[in-house]
Design a protein around this motif. Structure first.
Motif, PDB file in Angstrom:
ATOM      1  N   ARG A  86      82.898 -33.331 -55.101  1.00  0.00           N
ATOM      2  CA  ARG A  86      81.485 -33.614 -55.473  1.00  0.00           C
ATOM      3  C   ARG A  86      80.951 -34.856 -55.051  1.00  0.00           C
ATOM      4  NH1 ARG A  86      82.100 -29.037 -57.055  1.00  0.00           N
ATOM      5  NH2 ARG A  86      82.375 -28.309 -58.926  1.00  0.00           N
ATOM      6  N   THR A  87      81.770 -35.572 -54.050  1.00  0.00           N
ATOM      7  CA  THR A  87      81.177 -36.624 -53.291  1.00  0.00           C
ATOM      8  C   THR A  87      80.087 -35.826 -52.203  1.00  0.00           C
ATOM      9  OG1 THR A  87      83.158 -36.632 -51.864  1.00  0.00           O
ATOM     10  CG2 THR A  87      83.150 -38.223 -53.315  1.00  0.00           C
ATOM     11  N   TRP A  88      80.113 -34.810 -52.101  1.00  0.00           N
ATOM     12  CA  TRP A  88      79.110 -34.402 -51.072  1.00  0.00           C
ATOM     13  C   TRP A  88      77.951 -34.207 -52.025  1.00  0.00           C
ATOM     14  CZ3 TRP A  88      79.801 -34.718 -46.191  1.00  0.00           C
ATOM     15  CH2 TRP A  88      80.895 -34.893 -45.838  1.00  0.00           C
ATOM     16  N   LEU A  89      77.905 -33.772 -52.970  1.00  0.00           N
ATOM     17  CA  LEU A  89      76.726 -33.636 -53.818  1.00  0.00           C
ATOM     18  C   LEU A  89      76.274 -35.113 -54.252  1.00  0.00           C
ATOM     19  CD1 LEU A  89      75.101 -31.528 -55.439  1.00  0.00           C
ATOM     20  CD2 LEU A  89      76.482 -31.710 -57.258  1.00  0.00           C
ATOM     21  N   ALA A  90      77.188 -35.969 -54.417  1.00  0.00           N
ATOM     22  CA  ALA A  90      76.481 -37.600 -54.552  1.00  0.00           C
ATOM     23  C   ALA A  90      75.705 -38.148 -53.385  1.00  0.00           C
ATOM     24  CB  ALA A  90      77.819 -38.228 -54.935  1.00  0.00           C
ATOM     25  N   ARG A  91      76.406 -37.622 -52.369  1.00  0.00           N
ATOM     26  CA  ARG A  91      75.554 -38.002 -51.048  1.00  0.00           C
ATOM     27  C   ARG A  91      74.178 -37.625 -50.989  1.00  0.00           C
ATOM     28  NH1 ARG A  91      80.994 -36.969 -49.116  1.00  0.00           N
ATOM     29  NH2 ARG A  91      81.999 -38.959 -47.983  1.00  0.00           N
ATOM     30  N   VAL A  92      73.873 -36.346 -51.499  1.00  0.00           N
ATOM     31  CA  VAL A  92      72.552 -35.845 -51.379  1.00  0.00           C
ATOM     32  C   VAL A  92      71.828 -36.489 -52.404  1.00  0.00           C
ATOM     33  CG1 VAL A  92      71.213 -33.743 -51.784  1.00  0.00           C
ATOM     34  CG2 VAL A  92      73.504 -33.555 -50.780  1.00  0.00           C
ATOM     35  N   TYR A  93      72.175 -36.726 -53.749  1.00  0.00           N
ATOM     36  CA  TYR A  93      71.654 -37.587 -54.774  1.00  0.00           C
ATOM     37  C   TYR A  93      71.249 -38.956 -54.192  1.00  0.00           C
ATOM     38  CZ  TYR A  93      72.867 -34.021 -58.397  1.00  0.00           C
ATOM     39  OH  TYR A  93      72.871 -32.789 -59.183  1.00  0.00           O
ATOM     40  N   GLU A  94      72.076 -39.584 -53.638  1.00  0.00           N
ATOM     41  CA  GLU A  94      71.821 -40.881 -53.148  1.00  0.00           C
ATOM     42  C   GLU A  94      70.926 -40.790 -51.966  1.00  0.00           C
ATOM     43  OE1 GLU A  94      71.827 -44.243 -50.547  1.00  0.00           O
ATOM     44  OE2 GLU A  94      72.681 -42.274 -49.794  1.00  0.00           O
ATOM     45  N   ALA A  95      70.928 -39.917 -51.223  1.00  0.00           N
ATOM     46  CA  ALA A  95      69.718 -40.119 -50.116  1.00  0.00           C
ATOM     47  C   ALA A  95      68.275 -39.529 -50.485  1.00  0.00           C
ATOM     48  CB  ALA A  95      69.971 -38.657 -49.180  1.00  0.00           C
ATOM     49  N   LEU A  96      68.370 -39.017 -51.695  1.00  0.00           N
ATOM     50  CA  LEU A  96      67.095 -38.561 -52.500  1.00  0.00           C
ATOM     51  C   LEU A  96      66.600 -39.800 -53.091  1.00  0.00           C
ATOM     52  CD1 LEU A  96      67.878 -34.646 -53.219  1.00  0.00           C
ATOM     53  CD2 LEU A  96      65.757 -35.650 -51.696  1.00  0.00           C
ATOM     54  N   GLY A  97      67.511 -40.730 -53.509  1.00  0.00           N
ATOM     55  CA  GLY A  97      67.145 -41.834 -54.401  1.00  0.00           C
ATOM     56  C   GLY A  97      67.480 -41.657 -55.675  1.00  0.00           C
ATOM     57  N   GLU A  98      68.293 -40.638 -55.794  1.00  0.00           N
ATOM     58  CA  GLU A  98      68.610 -40.411 -57.384  1.00  0.00           C
ATOM     59  C   GLU A  98      69.918 -41.405 -57.855  1.00  0.00           C
ATOM     60  OE1 GLU A  98      68.211 -36.213 -58.728  1.00  0.00           O
ATOM     61  OE2 GLU A  98      66.496 -36.108 -57.307  1.00  0.00           O
ATOM     62  N   THR A  99      69.840 -42.634 -57.919  1.00  0.00           N
ATOM     63  CA  THR A  99      70.994 -43.365 -58.194  1.00  0.00           C
ATOM     64  C   THR A  99      71.861 -42.933 -59.258  1.00  0.00           C
ATOM     65  OG1 THR A  99      69.920 -45.186 -56.950  1.00  0.00           O
ATOM     66  CG2 THR A  99      71.640 -45.805 -58.311  1.00  0.00           C
ATOM     67  N   ASP A 100      71.041 -42.503 -60.543  1.00  0.00           N
ATOM     68  CA  ASP A 100      71.831 -42.260 -61.805  1.00  0.00           C
ATOM     69  C   ASP A 100      72.719 -41.313 -61.729  1.00  0.00           C
ATOM     70  OD1 ASP A 100      72.819 -42.929 -64.621  1.00  0.00           O
ATOM     71  OD2 ASP A 100      71.528 -41.170 -64.842  1.00  0.00           O
ATOM     72  N   ARG A 101      72.191 -40.016 -61.175  1.00  0.00           N
ATOM     73  CA  ARG A 101      72.780 -38.865 -60.647  1.00  0.00           C
ATOM     74  C   ARG A 101      73.828 -38.948 -59.729  1.00  0.00           C
ATOM     75  NH1 ARG A 101      68.513 -33.964 -60.490  1.00  0.00           N
ATOM     76  NH2 ARG A 101      70.203 -32.680 -61.192  1.00  0.00           N
ATOM     77  N   ALA A 102      73.569 -39.674 -58.790  1.00  0.00           N
ATOM     78  CA  ALA A 102      74.616 -39.900 -57.655  1.00  0.00           C
ATOM     79  C   ALA A 102      76.017 -40.625 -58.201  1.00  0.00           C
ATOM     80  CB  ALA A 102      74.159 -40.910 -56.581  1.00  0.00           C
ATOM     81  N   LEU A 103      75.675 -41.630 -59.138  1.00  0.00           N
ATOM     82  CA  LEU A 103      76.706 -42.319 -59.808  1.00  0.00           C
ATOM     83  C   LEU A 103      77.452 -41.430 -60.836  1.00  0.00           C
ATOM     84  CD1 LEU A 103      75.095 -45.704 -60.475  1.00  0.00           C
ATOM     85  CD2 LEU A 103      77.133 -45.158 -58.841  1.00  0.00           C
ATOM     86  N   THR A 104      76.920 -40.469 -61.517  1.00  0.00           N
ATOM     87  CA  THR A 104      77.336 -39.467 -62.680  1.00  0.00           C
ATOM     88  C   THR A 104      78.381 -38.838 -61.822  1.00  0.00           C
ATOM     89  OG1 THR A 104      75.374 -39.920 -64.090  1.00  0.00           O
ATOM     90  CG2 THR A 104      76.762 -37.911 -64.265  1.00  0.00           C
ATOM     91  N   THR A 105      77.643 -38.232 -60.848  1.00  0.00           N
ATOM     92  CA  THR A 105      78.598 -37.272 -59.997  1.00  0.00           C
ATOM     93  C   THR A 105      79.687 -37.799 -59.415  1.00  0.00           C
ATOM     94  OG1 THR A 105      76.461 -36.225 -59.211  1.00  0.00           O
ATOM     95  CG2 THR A 105      78.316 -35.674 -58.060  1.00  0.00           C
ATOM     96  N   LEU A 106      79.525 -39.250 -59.084  1.00  0.00           N
ATOM     97  CA  LEU A 106      80.809 -39.976 -58.539  1.00  0.00           C
ATOM     98  C   LEU A 106      82.142 -40.117 -59.526  1.00  0.00           C
ATOM     99  CD1 LEU A 106      79.343 -42.434 -56.049  1.00  0.00           C
ATOM    100  CD2 LEU A 106      80.792 -40.528 -55.446  1.00  0.00           C
ATOM    101  N   GLU A 107      81.246 -40.252 -61.068  1.00  0.00           N
ATOM    102  CA  GLU A 107      82.353 -40.323 -62.145  1.00  0.00           C
ATOM    103  C   GLU A 107      82.919 -38.962 -62.257  1.00  0.00           C
ATOM    104  OE1 GLU A 107      79.845 -43.994 -64.129  1.00  0.00           O
ATOM    105  OE2 GLU A 107      79.532 -41.809 -64.588  1.00  0.00           O
ATOM    106  N   ILE A 108      82.226 -37.939 -61.948  1.00  0.00           N
ATOM    107  CA  ILE A 108      82.882 -36.570 -62.097  1.00  0.00           C
ATOM    108  C   ILE A 108      84.080 -36.400 -61.091  1.00  0.00           C
ATOM    109  CG2 ILE A 108      82.405 -34.352 -62.009  1.00  0.00           C
ATOM    110  CD1 ILE A 108      79.792 -34.662 -63.387  1.00  0.00           C
TER     111      ILE A 108
END
Length: 176
Positions: free
Chosen positions: A116-138
């Protein structure tokens, strides 16, 4: 004890030592990216998503897109490669294309495992910090092995000041 051995005397403070090692690690990644670019030029595309990400970080966004776009439509396209392509799209200003790939990755996450870190990288690149952090927690809950490099991964630089990100790193450190 620091300084008790002549070879250890010049190491310096732990933070300085860590920075030196991080620079050496980055130098190795840059060298790996040079090799990847050589492979890309020869038409050999079997390189890791991590190496592809280095190419993007080095500013060779159009090279990464040119190589990864054909892979996008393959049935067996690796999620890591799709995530790198999405990040490259963001870097190239192609937000709609990045979001389309994000939807593909989210759909695949519902029925298959991938880090899921790959998905978090996409959220981070798009500026979606909350979703990136939630995905990193998962990712932490799933014991994603890529999290072991989160503390030095440039993909997560914008998250370093976030308390949730620091909490994830603290949980990782406490398990060592």
């Amino acid at each position: 004890r620091r300084g008790s051995h002549p070879m250890l005397a010049d190491l310096g403070e732990p933070a300085v030592v860590r920075q030196r090692w991080q620079r050496r690690f980055l130098d190795l990644r840059v060298a790996a990216a040079a090799l990847v670019l050589a492979y890309l030029g020869s038409g050999i595309y079997a390189v890791s998503a991590d190496q592809q990400a280095v190419v993007v970080r080095l500013g060779r966004v159009q090279d990464a897109i040119a190589v990864l776009e054909p892979v996008r439509h393959q049935a067996n396209a690796r999620p890591g490669s799709l995530a790198v392509l999405a990040v490259a799209y963001v870097a190239a200003g192609r937000q709609a294309d990045a979001r389309a790939l994000l939807h593909v990755l989210e759909a695949r996450a519902k029925h298959e495992y991938y880090p899921r870190t790959w998905l978090a990288r996409v959220y981070e690149a798009l500026g979606e910090t909350d979703r990136a952090l939630t995905t990193l927690e998962i990712a932490y809950d799933e014991r994603d092995g890529w999290l072991t490099t989160a503390n030095v991964d440039p993909s997560f630089d914008s998250l370093r000041g976030e308390p949730r990100f620091r909490a994830i790193l603290a949980k990782i450190r406490s398990q060592k």
